[in-house]
Write an enzyme that holds these catalytic residues in place. Structure first.
Site, short mmCIF file in Angstrom:
data_model
loop_
_atom_site.label_atom_id
_atom_site.label_comp_id
_atom_site.label_asym_id
_atom_site.label_seq_id
_atom_site.Cartn_x
_atom_site.Cartn_y
_atom_site.Cartn_z
CE LYS A 235 44.07 47.35 35.82
NZ LYS A 235 43.17 46.57 36.64
NE ARG B 287 46.89 42.03 36.76
CZ ARG B 287 46.08 42.34 35.74
NH1 ARG B 287 46.55 42.76 34.61
NH2 ARG B 287 44.78 42.24 35.88
NE ARG C 275 35.66 43.48 33.42
CZ ARG C 275 36.93 43.60 33.76
NH1 ARG C 275 37.50 44.79 33.76
NH2 ARG C 275 37.61 42.56 34.14
NE ARG D 264 38.39 39.84 31.22
CZ ARG D 264 39.30 40.64 31.75
NH1 ARG D 264 39.44 41.86 31.27
NH2 ARG D 264 40.05 40.24 32.74
NE ARG E 109 40.56 38.83 37.09
CZ ARG E 109 39.78 39.56 36.29
NH1 ARG E 109 38.50 39.25 36.16
NH2 ARG E 109 40.27 40.57 35.63
P1 AMP Z 1 43.21 42.06 32.68
O1 AMP Z 1 42.54 42.08 31.36
O2 AMP Z 1 44.23 43.16 32.83
O3 AMP Z 1 42.26 42.01 33.84
O4 AMP Z 1 44.06 40.70 32.74
C1 AMP Z 1 43.41 39.45 32.68
C2 AMP Z 1 44.35 38.34 33.14
O5 AMP Z 1 45.51 38.32 32.30
C3 AMP Z 1 44.89 38.47 34.54
O6 AMP Z 1 43.99 38.00 35.53
C4 AMP Z 1 46.15 37.63 34.45
O7 AMP Z 1 45.84 36.25 34.44
C5 AMP Z 1 46.67 37.99 33.05
N1 AMP Z 1 47.55 39.18 33.10
C6 AMP Z 1 47.36 40.38 32.48
N2 AMP Z 1 48.36 41.22 32.75
C7 AMP Z 1 49.22 40.56 33.56
C8 AMP Z 1 50.45 40.90 34.19
N3 AMP Z 1 51.01 42.12 34.07
N4 AMP Z 1 51.05 39.94 34.96
C9 AMP Z 1 50.53 38.71 35.10
N5 AMP Z 1 49.37 38.33 34.55
C10 AMP Z 1 48.71 39.24 33.77
#
Ligand code: AMP
Length: 210
Positions: A13, A88, A123, A156, A167
């Site tokens: 994404k 999400r 990644r 990360r 996840r």
């Molecule tokens: P990402 O970088 O989008 O993979 O997000 C990393 C982490 O941030 C996720 O695993 C969640 O813990 C938190 N996070 C990011 N966006 C959301 C969201 N829309 N709702 C809830 N948690 C989020």
């Protein structure tokens, strides 16, 4: 154009959001990047989100909804935006609707779970600007250095294999139902993630323009 990118963690994404942002000249908004930035700066919101994020769980809806409300109110979102990693959950999508935000299209990038673990292992993200890379599929020009800002590329914490499984489970349970939500609204477009990033980008842009 107001767009949402859906997909499992590691489906690509973030990379597609960068491509769309460059092609369409609209900002790409990643709640994950905003939270990581808050964490780096030691803000109260960042500290509240940390334990959820580290364990691969979702940060509570009210926190991320607050983040998005604030971000979408900024001037650069006037002509459109691409949301990467929000919504999400169904309540997050409903909150977006309640804000009066009209979404044009929702692109879901489809990648099988078996492929995700392999992708996540390679990644790397820029610790300065958040741009994402892959040790095999999207290499930077100079090893370990961000093409965009020269920042260091790191793995990360939540990309550790055991956290990735958590996840993925969270994705299937809480985020995947959004496909049905946006299908019913006539906004969903599915894009099969390809081996080559450029091939996925071509399909994504075609889905947006089609
Ligand atoms: P990402 O970088 O989008 O993979 O997000 C990393 C982490 O941030 C996720 O695993 C969640 O813990 C938190 N996070 C990011 N966006 C959301 C969201 N829309 N709702 C809830 N948690 C989020």
């Amino acid at each position: 154009m107001n767009l949402i990118l859906l997909g499992a963690p590691g489906a690509g994404k973030g990379t597609q959001a960068e491509v769309i942002c460059e092609k369409l000249g609209i900002p790409s908004i990643s709640t994950g990047n905003i939270i990581r930035e808050a964490l780096k700066n030691g803000t109260e919101m960042g500290l509240k989100a940390k334990s959820f994020m580290d364990e691969g769980k979702l940060v509570p809806d009210e926190i991320v909804i607050g983040i998005i409300k604030e971000r979408l109110a900024k001037d650069d979102c006037r002509d459109g935006f691409v949301l990467d990693g929000f919504p999400r959950t169904i309540p997050q999508a409903e909150a977006l609707d309640a804000m009066g935000v009209v979404i044009d299209k929702v692109i879901s990038i489809e990648v099988a779970d078996e492929k995700i673990a392999d992708r996540m292992a390679g990644r790397r993200v820029c610790e300065k600007c958040g741009a994402s890379y892959h040790t095999e599929y999207k290499k930077p020009s100079v090893d370990g250095v961000c093409n965009l800002c020269g920042g260091a590329l790191v793995r990360r914490k939540d990309d550790a294999p055991e956290t990735v499984l958590e996840r993925l489970q969270v994705y299937h349970e809480q985020t995947e139902p959004l496909k049905d939500y946006y299908l019913k609204a006539g906004k969903l477009r599915l894009v099969e993630g390809q081996e080559e990033v450029a091939d996925t980008s071509a399909l994504t842009l075609a889905a947006i323009n089609g």
